[in-house]
Design a protein around this motif. Structure first.
Motif, PDB file in Angstrom:
ATOM      1  N   SER A   1      39.978 -15.131 -73.856  1.00 29.12           N
ATOM      2  CA  SER A   1      39.928 -13.675 -73.721  1.00 29.12           C
ATOM      3  C   SER A   1      40.978 -13.185 -72.740  1.00 29.12           C
ATOM      4  N   ALA A   2      41.134 -13.897 -71.634  1.00 29.35           N
ATOM      5  CA  ALA A   2      42.118 -13.488 -70.628  1.00 29.35           C
ATOM      6  C   ALA A   2      43.534 -13.592 -71.179  1.00 29.35           C
ATOM      7  N   ALA A   3      43.823 -14.670 -71.898  1.00 33.01           N
ATOM      8  CA  ALA A   3      45.152 -14.826 -72.483  1.00 33.01           C
ATOM      9  C   ALA A   3      45.400 -13.778 -73.563  1.00 33.01           C
ATOM     10  N   ALA A   4      44.375 -13.504 -74.366  1.00 36.35           N
ATOM     11  CA  ALA A   4      44.527 -12.522 -75.428  1.00 36.35           C
ATOM     12  C   ALA A   4      44.768 -11.133 -74.874  1.00 36.35           C
ATOM     13  N   ARG A   5      44.128 -10.817 -73.747  1.00 35.61           N
ATOM     14  CA  ARG A   5      44.344  -9.512 -73.149  1.00 35.61           C
ATOM     15  C   ARG A   5      45.816  -9.304 -72.808  1.00 35.61           C
ATOM     16  N   ARG A   6      46.474 -10.375 -72.377  1.00 32.86           N
ATOM     17  CA  ARG A   6      47.916 -10.276 -72.093  1.00 32.86           C
ATOM     18  C   ARG A   6      48.710 -10.141 -73.384  1.00 32.86           C
ATOM     19  N   LYS A   7      48.286 -10.849 -74.448  1.00 31.60           N
ATOM     20  CA  LYS A   7      49.006 -10.778 -75.724  1.00 31.60           C
ATOM     21  C   LYS A   7      48.802  -9.432 -76.411  1.00 31.60           C
TER      22      LYS A   7
ATOM     23  N   GLN B   1      41.815 -13.027 -81.156  1.00 33.67           N
ATOM     24  CA  GLN B   1      42.309 -13.357 -79.822  1.00 33.67           C
ATOM     25  C   GLN B   1      42.907 -14.763 -79.781  1.00 33.67           C
ATOM     26  N   LEU B   2      42.247 -15.697 -80.429  1.00 31.97           N
ATOM     27  CA  LEU B   2      42.770 -17.071 -80.457  1.00 31.97           C
ATOM     28  C   LEU B   2      44.081 -17.141 -81.223  1.00 31.97           C
ATOM     29  N   LEU B   3      44.166 -16.458 -82.354  1.00 33.97           N
ATOM     30  CA  LEU B   3      45.393 -16.465 -83.143  1.00 33.97           C
ATOM     31  C   LEU B   3      46.557 -15.864 -82.367  1.00 33.97           C
ATOM     32  N   LEU B   4      46.310 -14.759 -81.663  1.00 27.19           N
ATOM     33  CA  LEU B   4      47.378 -14.124 -80.894  1.00 27.19           C
ATOM     34  C   LEU B   4      47.776 -14.956 -79.680  1.00 27.19           C
ATOM     35  N   THR B   5      46.822 -15.691 -79.147  1.00 25.53           N
ATOM     36  CA  THR B   5      47.146 -16.566 -78.009  1.00 25.53           C
ATOM     37  C   THR B   5      48.093 -17.678 -78.432  1.00 25.53           C
TER      38      THR B   5
ATOM     39  N   GLY C   1      36.143   1.105 -86.170  1.00 26.41           N
ATOM     40  CA  GLY C   1      35.107   1.863 -85.498  1.00 26.41           C
ATOM     41  C   GLY C   1      35.581   2.364 -84.143  1.00 26.41           C
ATOM     42  N   THR C   2      34.614   2.770 -83.343  1.00 26.29           N
ATOM     43  CA  THR C   2      34.924   3.360 -82.039  1.00 26.29           C
ATOM     44  C   THR C   2      35.418   2.337 -81.027  1.00 26.29           C
ATOM     45  N   ALA C   3      35.477   1.060 -81.418  1.00 26.95           N
ATOM     46  CA  ALA C   3      35.972   0.034 -80.503  1.00 26.95           C
ATOM     47  C   ALA C   3      37.402   0.317 -80.047  1.00 26.95           C
ATOM     48  N   THR C   4      38.166   1.053 -80.848  1.00 28.71           N
ATOM     49  CA  THR C   4      39.540   1.369 -80.469  1.00 28.71           C
ATOM     50  C   THR C   4      39.583   2.166 -79.175  1.00 28.71           C
ATOM     51  N   MET C   5      38.627   3.073 -78.987  1.00 31.41           N
ATOM     52  CA  MET C   5      38.578   3.872 -77.772  1.00 31.41           C
ATOM     53  C   MET C   5      38.364   2.986 -76.551  1.00 31.41           C
ATOM     54  N   GLU C   6      37.457   2.010 -76.687  1.00 26.51           N
ATOM     55  CA  GLU C   6      37.191   1.112 -75.572  1.00 26.51           C
ATOM     56  C   GLU C   6      38.367   0.175 -75.323  1.00 26.51           C
ATOM     57  N   TYR C   7      39.002  -0.293 -76.379  1.00 26.82           N
ATOM     58  CA  TYR C   7      40.187  -1.148 -76.221  1.00 26.82           C
ATOM     59  C   TYR C   7      41.280  -0.420 -75.448  1.00 26.82           C
ATOM     60  N   ALA C   8      41.574   0.821 -75.825  1.00 28.68           N
ATOM     61  CA  ALA C   8      42.624   1.580 -75.156  1.00 28.68           C
ATOM     62  C   ALA C   8      42.284   1.814 -73.691  1.00 28.68           C
ATOM     63  N   ALA C   9      41.022   2.132 -73.411  1.00 31.40           N
ATOM     64  CA  ALA C   9      40.608   2.395 -72.037  1.00 31.40           C
ATOM     65  C   ALA C   9      40.682   1.127 -71.194  1.00 31.40           C
ATOM     66  N   GLN C  10      40.212   0.008 -71.737  1.00 30.08           N
ATOM     67  CA  GLN C  10      40.241  -1.240 -70.978  1.00 30.08           C
ATOM     68  C   GLN C  10      41.669  -1.732 -70.771  1.00 30.08           C
ATOM     69  N   LEU C  11      42.509  -1.530 -71.783  1.00 29.48           N
ATOM     70  CA  LEU C  11      43.911  -1.922 -71.641  1.00 29.48           C
ATOM     71  C   LEU C  11      44.587  -1.106 -70.542  1.00 29.48           C
ATOM     72  N   ALA C  12      44.301   0.196 -70.504  1.00 27.31           N
ATOM     73  CA  ALA C  12      44.904   1.063 -69.487  1.00 27.31           C
ATOM     74  C   ALA C  12      44.433   0.690 -68.086  1.00 27.31           C
ATOM     75  N   ARG C  13      43.168   0.266 -67.968  1.00 22.55           N
ATOM     76  CA  ARG C  13      42.622  -0.080 -66.648  1.00 22.55           C
ATOM     77  C   ARG C  13      42.906  -1.526 -66.258  1.00 22.55           C
ATOM     78  N   GLY C  14      43.486  -2.294 -67.163  1.00 17.20           N
ATOM     79  CA  GLY C  14      43.781  -3.689 -66.867  1.00 17.20           C
ATOM     80  C   GLY C  14      42.561  -4.578 -66.840  1.00 17.20           C
ATOM     81  N   GLU C  15      41.495  -4.173 -67.545  1.00 19.28           N
ATOM     82  CA  GLU C  15      40.253  -4.929 -67.546  1.00 19.28           C
ATOM     83  C   GLU C  15      40.245  -5.962 -68.672  1.00 19.28           C
ATOM     84  N   ARG C  16      39.337  -6.915 -68.558  1.00 18.26           N
ATOM     85  CA  ARG C  16      39.150  -7.864 -69.657  1.00 18.26           C
ATOM     86  C   ARG C  16      38.511  -7.144 -70.824  1.00 18.26           C
ATOM     87  N   LEU C  17      38.756  -7.627 -72.021  1.00 19.36           N
ATOM     88  CA  LEU C  17      38.279  -6.971 -73.231  1.00 19.36           C
ATOM     89  C   LEU C  17      36.837  -7.382 -73.518  1.00 19.36           C
ATOM     90  N   VAL C  18      35.931  -6.417 -73.405  1.00 18.66           N
ATOM     91  CA  VAL C  18      34.504  -6.650 -73.638  1.00 18.66           C
ATOM     92  C   VAL C  18      33.967  -5.497 -74.465  1.00 18.66           C
TER      93      VAL C  18
END
Length: 416
Positions: free
Chosen positions: A219-225, A166-170, A183-200
């Motif tokens: 984290s907030a900046a990385a979510r945009r990146k 996240q820091l590197l992409l920021t 791992g299964t984190a990809t499923m959560e990443y896609a869902a959170q990205l679609a809902r516009g949520e912060r990445l947790v």
């Protein structure tokens, strides 16, 4: 030459970067047999015998004997592949630089070194970065990687929840971004990205404390990146069932590189169990987990337990004593270990990525994969409120040919 840069922090991430590169080459030359750029080559298999490790290899796969020293299986080298740039032109594999942001966990480091050697055997440039070796490692890493990041047209990452990534992409936002499975984190990443949520991460509870508050702006900046824009494309390269977030492209990972490189495996008559780190992450009660493993071993005649790289030695010792299972600590991701063999005719796993990946890696071998669902009473009191729903989703979306295992109130495990 267009820059391709990958950041990996786990062996599975590195494996999936190699799968992505293989898929890119196959798309550039779909008619080529065997491996792209290697006409007629059927793909090599790892030998089944154990021998001494090469100098760069850490303690690897094998049974934990009385002294706790596992055996190691060597790899064979493979010729270099070629991978296309984002524009589709084929370039030497060395155009893709893989940066390993080395973790501190010894098992993860060991598997990463073996995977790094496989990548080098295929002609890729691999850079080992000690990113967590004490004070000063963060600024040193940023300084060392800045030139690569500025030149990169496409950046491939395996863990969008990683604070390092996240820091590197920021600091350096690429024009093209690819996210591969960790791992299964990809499923959560896609869902959170679609809902516009912060990445947790799904297993984390609450705000995470002062450290999370300090890192919240990153984290907030990385979510945009990590989201697509008119100037940035985002690809998700996955073997998991995800709904494409708006503006993203989802590309299927079929584990074609793994099938071309290894196997087919020799099958044993019994069953193998696949361990999970749900106890270590604070999700599942250790006593419930140990009883479930014992029941599964008895019901399916399992003889081996493939440990997750983050499982504790204490827990594995308990499982070995209470169940008589042979504990195996793989030196490579399980998809490669299973494809190499020997492997049981039935593989039983708790909800994890392998219930999605093993059917792909073992396609056509006759191996049956089964998933044991996590009962609500297994969860710890302080587990994340999202844990049960997420784990149920992982099990429920497994491939059609994967058997589901359920539990009754007596804790006996039977086919559902």
């Amino acid at each position: 030459m267009t820059g391709l840069l990958a950041f990996v922090e786990s062996p599975v991430q590195l494996l999936n970067v190699l799968e992505w590169a293989h898929a890119q080459s196959a798309a550039a030359d779909p008619s080529g047999p065997g491996l792209p750029g290697v006409p007629g080559r059927p793909g090599s298999a790892l030998p089944h015998h154990a021998t001494a490790p090469p100098p760069c290899a850490p303690p690897g796969a094998g049974s934990l004997g009385p002294a706790g020293a596992p055996s190691v299986v060597p790899t064979r080298s493979a010729p270099a592949e070629r991978t296309p740039t984002p524009g589709g032109a084929e370039v030497p594999a060395a155009a893709l630089t893989i940066v390993v942001l080395s973790p501190n966990d010894p098992m993860s480091r060991g598997q990463l070194r073996r995977m790094a050697q496989l990548a080098r055997d295929d002609g890729f440039s691999v850079r080992w970065q000690e990113a967590r070796d004490g004070r000063g490692s963060l600024p040193r890493t940023l300084r060392d990687l800045a030139p690569l990041l500025r030149a990169a047209e496409r950046v491939i990452v395996g863990d969008p929840f990683s604070r390092y990534v996240q820091l590197l992409l920021t600091l350096f936002a690429p024009k093209h971004l690819t996210v591969v499975d960790d791992g299964t984190a990809t499923m959560e990443y896609a869902a959170q990205l679609a809902r516009g949520e912060r990445l947790v991460r799904w297993h984390r509870r609450g705000s995470g404390g002062p450290r999370e508050l300090v890192l919240a702006p990153v984290s907030a900046a990385a979510r945009r990146k990590l989201a697509p824009t008119r100037r940035r494309t985002v690809e998700i390269f996955t073997s998991l069932p995800v709904d494409p977030p708006p503006g993203t492209v989802v590309t299927a990972n079929t584990f074609a590189w793994t099938r071309a490189r290894f196997g087919p495996p020799r099958l044993t008559r019994g069953a193998d169990l696949v361990g999970t780190s749900l106890v270590e992450t604070g999700v599942v009660d250790p006593d419930r987990y140990a009883r479930a493993v014992a029941d599964l071993a008895g019901d399916h005649g399992a003889t081996r337990y493939f440990a997750h790289r983050r499982e504790s030695t204490e827990k594995l010792h308990r499982i070995a004593v209470e169940t008589g299972l042979e504990i195996v600590r793989p030196d490579l991701p399980l998809e490669l270990i299973a494809r190499r063999g020997p492997i049981g005719r039935t593989v039983v796993s708790f909800p994890s990525t392998v219930v999605h990946t093993l059917p792909l890696a073992l396609a056509g071998t006759g191996v049956k994969v089964a998933v044991c669902e996590i009962a609500p009473e297994w969860l710890r009191e302080n587990a994340s409120p999202r844990a049960q729903g997420f784990l149920a989703g992982v099990a429920g979306t497994a491939a059609f040919e994967v058997d589901r295992l359920t539990t009754s109130s007596s804790q006996r495990l039977e086919f559902g």
